[in-house]
Design an enzyme around this catalytic site. Structure first.
Site, short mmCIF file in Angstrom:
data_model
loop_
_atom_site.label_atom_id
_atom_site.label_comp_id
_atom_site.label_asym_id
_atom_site.label_seq_id
_atom_site.Cartn_x
_atom_site.Cartn_y
_atom_site.Cartn_z
N HIS A 48 0.95 -1.17 0.33
CA HIS A 48 -0.57 -0.25 -0.06
C HIS A 48 0.99 1.33 -0.17
O HIS A 48 1.87 1.25 1.12
CB HIS A 48 -1.29 0.18 0.88
CG HIS A 48 -1.74 -1.02 1.56
ND1 HIS A 48 -2.56 -1.56 2.09
CD2 HIS A 48 -2.60 -1.50 0.00
CE1 HIS A 48 -3.33 -3.00 1.74
NE2 HIS A 48 -3.99 -2.61 0.61
N ALA A 49 0.79 1.55 -0.93
CA ALA A 49 1.62 3.23 -0.61
C ALA A 49 1.76 3.92 -0.24
O ALA A 49 2.78 4.79 0.64
CB ALA A 49 1.00 4.05 -2.39
N ARG A 50 0.52 4.77 0.28
CA ARG A 50 0.87 5.48 1.90
C ARG A 50 1.55 4.83 3.29
O ARG A 50 1.55 5.98 3.60
CB ARG A 50 -0.18 6.32 2.08
CG ARG A 50 -1.72 5.15 2.27
CD ARG A 50 -2.90 5.35 2.52
NE ARG A 50 -3.71 4.88 2.90
CZ ARG A 50 -5.44 4.95 2.91
NH1 ARG A 50 -5.55 6.25 1.85
NH2 ARG A 50 -6.05 3.59 3.20
N GLU A 51 1.78 4.19 2.93
CA GLU A 51 2.00 3.38 4.47
C GLU A 51 3.81 3.47 4.40
O GLU A 51 4.69 2.12 4.47
CB GLU A 51 1.26 1.66 4.62
CG GLU A 51 -0.36 1.83 4.66
CD GLU A 51 -0.99 1.07 4.38
OE1 GLU A 51 0.31 -0.20 4.30
OE2 GLU A 51 -2.02 0.62 4.75
N ASN A 118 -3.32 -5.45 -1.79
CA ASN A 118 -3.40 -6.65 -1.49
C ASN A 118 -4.93 -6.60 -1.32
O ASN A 118 -5.73 -7.91 -0.13
CB ASN A 118 -3.41 -5.88 0.52
CG ASN A 118 -2.63 -6.88 1.40
OD1 ASN A 118 -2.04 -7.52 1.36
ND2 ASN A 118 -3.50 -6.29 2.43
N ARG A 119 -5.43 -6.82 -2.04
CA ARG A 119 -6.97 -7.55 -2.57
C ARG A 119 -6.38 -8.47 -4.03
O ARG A 119 -7.65 -9.02 -4.68
CB ARG A 119 -8.12 -6.70 -2.35
CG ARG A 119 -8.08 -5.55 -1.73
CD ARG A 119 -8.46 -6.24 -0.57
NE ARG A 119 -8.83 -5.65 1.02
CZ ARG A 119 -8.09 -5.07 1.96
NH1 ARG A 119 -6.80 -5.46 1.82
NH2 ARG A 119 -8.15 -4.74 2.76
N TYR A 169 -1.27 1.29 9.18
CA TYR A 169 -1.25 1.53 10.38
C TYR A 169 -2.40 1.07 12.05
O TYR A 169 -3.28 0.21 10.87
CB TYR A 169 -1.55 3.36 10.93
CG TYR A 169 -2.41 4.01 11.83
CD1 TYR A 169 -3.70 3.64 11.73
CD2 TYR A 169 -2.99 4.72 9.73
CE1 TYR A 169 -4.21 5.09 12.18
CE2 TYR A 169 -3.52 5.29 9.86
CZ TYR A 169 -4.77 5.51 10.76
OH TYR A 169 -5.96 5.83 10.35
N TYR A 219 -11.25 -6.17 10.58
CA TYR A 219 -12.59 -6.53 9.16
C TYR A 219 -11.65 -7.60 8.66
O TYR A 219 -10.56 -7.64 8.48
CB TYR A 219 -12.93 -4.92 8.87
CG TYR A 219 -11.53 -4.51 7.47
CD1 TYR A 219 -11.21 -4.64 6.86
CD2 TYR A 219 -11.12 -3.50 8.43
CE1 TYR A 219 -10.04 -3.94 6.63
CE2 TYR A 219 -10.08 -2.57 7.70
CZ TYR A 219 -9.58 -2.74 7.47
OH TYR A 219 -8.47 -2.24 6.99
#
Ligand SMILES: [Zn+2]
Length: 278
Positions: A48-51, A118-119, A169, A219
């Protein structure tokens, strides 16, 4: 990574395991101190790009294992390590130059841009309602070059016995399954080394990681990389780690946190690796 490989050529090398949708190299550092058929630990970051704390932590671990290898001799003798810090280089670049909070890749599909990598893994994959969604799973399982590169490398390295994917996060060490609220049959076995890790992390500076399944703590979601690693690739010890913090800064963790987060994560991964019954 290029510096480490150039400086310590007997211990590590850079492998380009594929190209992103926009043509960027997907670069992994393989770290091995010799010996045949050693079990290996896989760590990826940046799906995931923003992490951003995720690639930073992966490179922190690379430095520990290579430059500071004298401190971790047993872990290098026992395991090979495959560490991929930036699994989504197009998305990462986009967060650096355009939109800091972009999550997906940058593959274009008709009117939409980007797939939630990641899906997109091919175990219990599920199609999405609409490609604009933040968690768009792609047109089909492994439709994306980034997820295919990971799949092909892992399937070609049968010695990989543990799979760890770094995200942020929320400070959680997540155990499969992600797609259902049922637990795998070996849940207790894979819980134990993760518990050791979480305990070791807490001792560093009090940071608490919750431990459990996504259904218990967050979730459920389908097509995640750890579910595929466990369900399809046959890697029993598969996890997703949600790095700090718990939401004060969220994805935009200050750079002053890179070293402390990396240090406590590495402390946890050492405890994890030492307690794996391999
Ligand atoms: Zn993530």
């Amino acid at each position: 990574m290029d510096y480490l490989a150039g400086t310590f050529p007997n211990l590590c090398r850079v492998e380009v395991i594929g190209k992103s949708a926009e043509g960027r190299k997907i670069k992994l550092l393989s770290i091995t101190s010799g010996g045949d058929n050693k079990p290996a630990i896989w760590i990826d970051g940046g799906l995931h790009a923003r992490e951003w704390i995720s690639p930073a932590s992966a490179t922190y671990i690379q430095q520990q294992l290579v430059e500071l290898r004298d401190n971790h001799e047993q872990l290098l003798q026992k395991y090979d390590w495959y560490i991929l810090p930036v699994a989504n280089p197009d998305g990462y670049e986009y967060t650096r130059n355009k939109d800091r909070l972009w999550r997906k890749s940058r593959h274009r599909y008709q009117s939409c841009v980007g797939v939630d990598l990641n899906r997109n893994f091919g175990y219990q994959w599920k199609s999405s309602r609409g490609c604009r969604r933040e968690d768009y799973s792609g047109p089909s399982p492994f439709s994306e070059p980034e997820t295919r590169a990971i799949r092909d490398y892992i399937l070609a390295h049968k010695n990989i016995k543990a799979y760890i994917s770094l995200h942020s996060y929320s400070q959680m060490w997540l155990i499969p399954w992600g797609y259902t609220d049922e637990k795998p049959k070996d849940y207790y076995e894979i819980y134990l080394p993760a518990e050791k890790a979480v305990e070791a992390i807490k001792k560093v500076r009090g940071t608490e990681y919750l431990l459990g399944t996504p259904a218990e703590l967050l979730y459920t979601s389908q097509g995640s990389s750890d579910d595929w690693a466990k369900g399809s690739a046959g890697i029993d010890y598969a996890y997703t780690i949600e790095l700090p913090d718990t939401g004060d800064y969220g994805f935009v963790l200050p750079s002053s946190q890179i070293k402390p987060v990396g240090h406590e994560l590495w402390t946890g991964i050492k405890a994890f690796a030492e307690s794996l019954p391999l």
